[in-house]
Design an enzyme around this catalytic site. Structure first.
Site, short mmCIF file in Angstrom:
data_model
loop_
_atom_site.label_atom_id
_atom_site.label_comp_id
_atom_site.label_asym_id
_atom_site.label_seq_id
_atom_site.Cartn_x
_atom_site.Cartn_y
_atom_site.Cartn_z
CE1 TYR A 60 63.72 1.15 -3.23
CE2 TYR A 60 64.88 2.90 -2.07
CZ TYR A 60 64.37 2.36 -3.24
OH TYR A 60 64.54 3.04 -4.42
N1 LIG Z 1 60.44 7.67 -4.95
C1 LIG Z 1 61.67 8.15 -4.85
O1 LIG Z 1 61.91 9.25 -4.34
C2 LIG Z 1 62.83 7.32 -5.39
C3 LIG Z 1 64.13 7.79 -5.23
C4 LIG Z 1 65.18 7.08 -5.80
C5 LIG Z 1 64.91 5.92 -6.52
N2 LIG Z 1 63.64 5.47 -6.66
C6 LIG Z 1 63.40 4.25 -7.46
O2 LIG Z 1 62.66 4.60 -8.61
C7 LIG Z 1 61.71 3.58 -8.86
C8 LIG Z 1 60.59 4.09 -9.75
O3 LIG Z 1 59.80 5.00 -8.99
P1 LIG Z 1 58.61 5.78 -9.74
O4 LIG Z 1 57.91 6.54 -8.65
O5 LIG Z 1 59.15 6.52 -10.91
O6 LIG Z 1 57.72 4.59 -10.31
P2 LIG Z 1 56.28 4.10 -9.80
O7 LIG Z 1 55.28 5.15 -10.13
O8 LIG Z 1 56.40 3.62 -8.40
O9 LIG Z 1 56.03 2.88 -10.80
C9 LIG Z 1 56.48 1.59 -10.48
C10 LIG Z 1 56.43 0.74 -11.74
O10 LIG Z 1 56.84 -0.58 -11.38
C11 LIG Z 1 55.87 -1.50 -11.88
N3 LIG Z 1 55.78 -2.70 -11.06
C12 LIG Z 1 55.51 -2.78 -9.75
N4 LIG Z 1 55.47 -4.08 -9.37
C13 LIG Z 1 55.72 -4.82 -10.49
C14 LIG Z 1 55.80 -6.21 -10.77
N5 LIG Z 1 55.60 -7.14 -9.82
N6 LIG Z 1 56.07 -6.61 -12.03
C15 LIG Z 1 56.26 -5.69 -13.02
N7 LIG Z 1 56.18 -4.36 -12.83
C16 LIG Z 1 55.92 -3.93 -11.58
C17 LIG Z 1 54.55 -0.73 -11.85
O11 LIG Z 1 53.63 -1.36 -12.71
P3 LIG Z 1 52.03 -1.39 -12.39
O12 LIG Z 1 51.45 -0.17 -13.04
O13 LIG Z 1 51.59 -2.66 -13.01
O14 LIG Z 1 51.87 -1.35 -10.89
C18 LIG Z 1 55.02 0.64 -12.35
O15 LIG Z 1 55.12 0.66 -13.75
C19 LIG Z 1 61.31 3.13 -7.46
O16 LIG Z 1 60.74 1.84 -7.47
C20 LIG Z 1 62.61 3.18 -6.72
O17 LIG Z 1 63.30 1.94 -6.87
C21 LIG Z 1 62.59 6.14 -6.12
#
Ligand SMILES: NC(=O)c1ccc[n+]([C@@H]2O[C@H](COP(=O)([O-])OP(=O)(O)OC[C@H]3O[C@@H](n4cnc5c(N)ncnc54)[C@H](OP(=O)(O)O)[C@@H]3O)[C@@H](O)[C@H]2O)c1
Length: 217
Positions: free
Chosen positions: A125
């Site tokens: 990732y």
């Molecule tokens: N988790 C951590 O601790 C962390 C730390 C640093 C950075 N991050 C980054 O932050 C990002 C966001 O995390 P989050 O937890 O705030 O979000 P999340 O709740 O995981 O939401 C992900 C979003 O991406 C959309 N998505 C997934 N697959 C898709 C596709 N094929 N086409 C279009 N949209 C799609 C989802 O839409 P649907 O509702 O349609 O599924 C949802 O709106 C992570 O993906 C990661 O890159 C995460």
């Protein structure tokens, strides 16, 4: 400003939608399913259908900026990370270049600068984030890349720490504060060209972005 939010339905992206609308911006929320359209429209956004693994036809045309907040999630495996987080994001960048949409704010991750030092379970990732950030930074788009620590559902504090924490000090940050940082970047052209880590801290977000802008110039 009219902003396309990708990843608008949940998590940080959903909070970005909220912050943008609250601050008087227009929001085009990209959604994958018809059922998600009305919830976003009721809040004042315009919804557009699009999928990072499918059609992106017409999603970026006519907006002023893109906030990319989507991700495949931690339970989907390396293949989805490549398809959605890396290839999907690059396709959005290409669509922006083709449509003349210059401004692009990317939600990346802490430790994306040095993926091989990350925990083995998420190295794929982090490597995808690393590649994606490099592609964006050299794309010619007006990009800001935000690399938060671990995301929490805690209440926003309005205060953060920017800089380059070591992996041992990865830290965490409420999604609410990350959303405020992303919107702050969209509103500040002096953050164009910046890539920075952000975790919870004591510095008001506006002051932290001043420091980010100082480092760019
Ligand atoms: N988790 C951590 O601790 C962390 C730390 C640093 C950075 N991050 C980054 O932050 C990002 C966001 O995390 P989050 O937890 O705030 O979000 P999340 O709740 O995981 O939401 C992900 C979003 O991406 C959309 N998505 C997934 N697959 C898709 C596709 N094929 N086409 C279009 N949209 C799609 C989802 O839409 P649907 O509702 O349609 O599924 C949802 O709106 C992570 O993906 C990661 O890159 C995460």
């Amino acid at each position: 400003m009219d902003v396309l939010v990708i990843g608008s339905t949940r998590g940080t992206g959903n909070l970005v939608v909220h912050h943008l609308l609250e601050r008087g911006h227009g929001v085009r929320a990209m959604v994958r399913s018809r059922e998600q359209v009305s919830a976003l429209q009721q809040r004042g956004a315009t919804a557009v259908r699009g999928d990072l693994e499918g059609s992106l036809d017409g999603v970026v045309e006519g907006v002023d900026a893109v906030a990319f907040c989507a991700g495949s999630g931690s339970s989907t495996g390396p293949d989805a990370t490549l398809r959605v987080d890396l290839h999907g994001a690059v396709r959005v960048m290409d669509a922006c270049a083709a449509a003349g949409v210059q401004r692009f704010v990317m939600l990346s991750s802490i430790a994306a600068d040095d993926p091989m030092r990350g925990p083995a379970a998420i190295r794929h990732y982090l490597a995808a984030m690393h590649a994606r950030d490099r592609i964006l930074a050299t794309s010619g788009l007006s990009a800001t890349i935000v690399r938060p620590g671990g995301l929490t559902h805690g209440p926003g504090t309005g205060r953060v720490q920017v800089g380059v924490p070591t992996l041992a000090e990865r830290g965490s940050i409420p999604r609410e504060d990350v959303a405020a940082v992303l919107v702050g970047c969209l509103e500040r052209d002096d953050t164009i060209g910046a890539t920075f880590e952000v975790i919870g801290g004591d510095t008001p977000i506006a002051d932290a972005l001043d420091a980010v802008a100082d480092r760019v110039s």
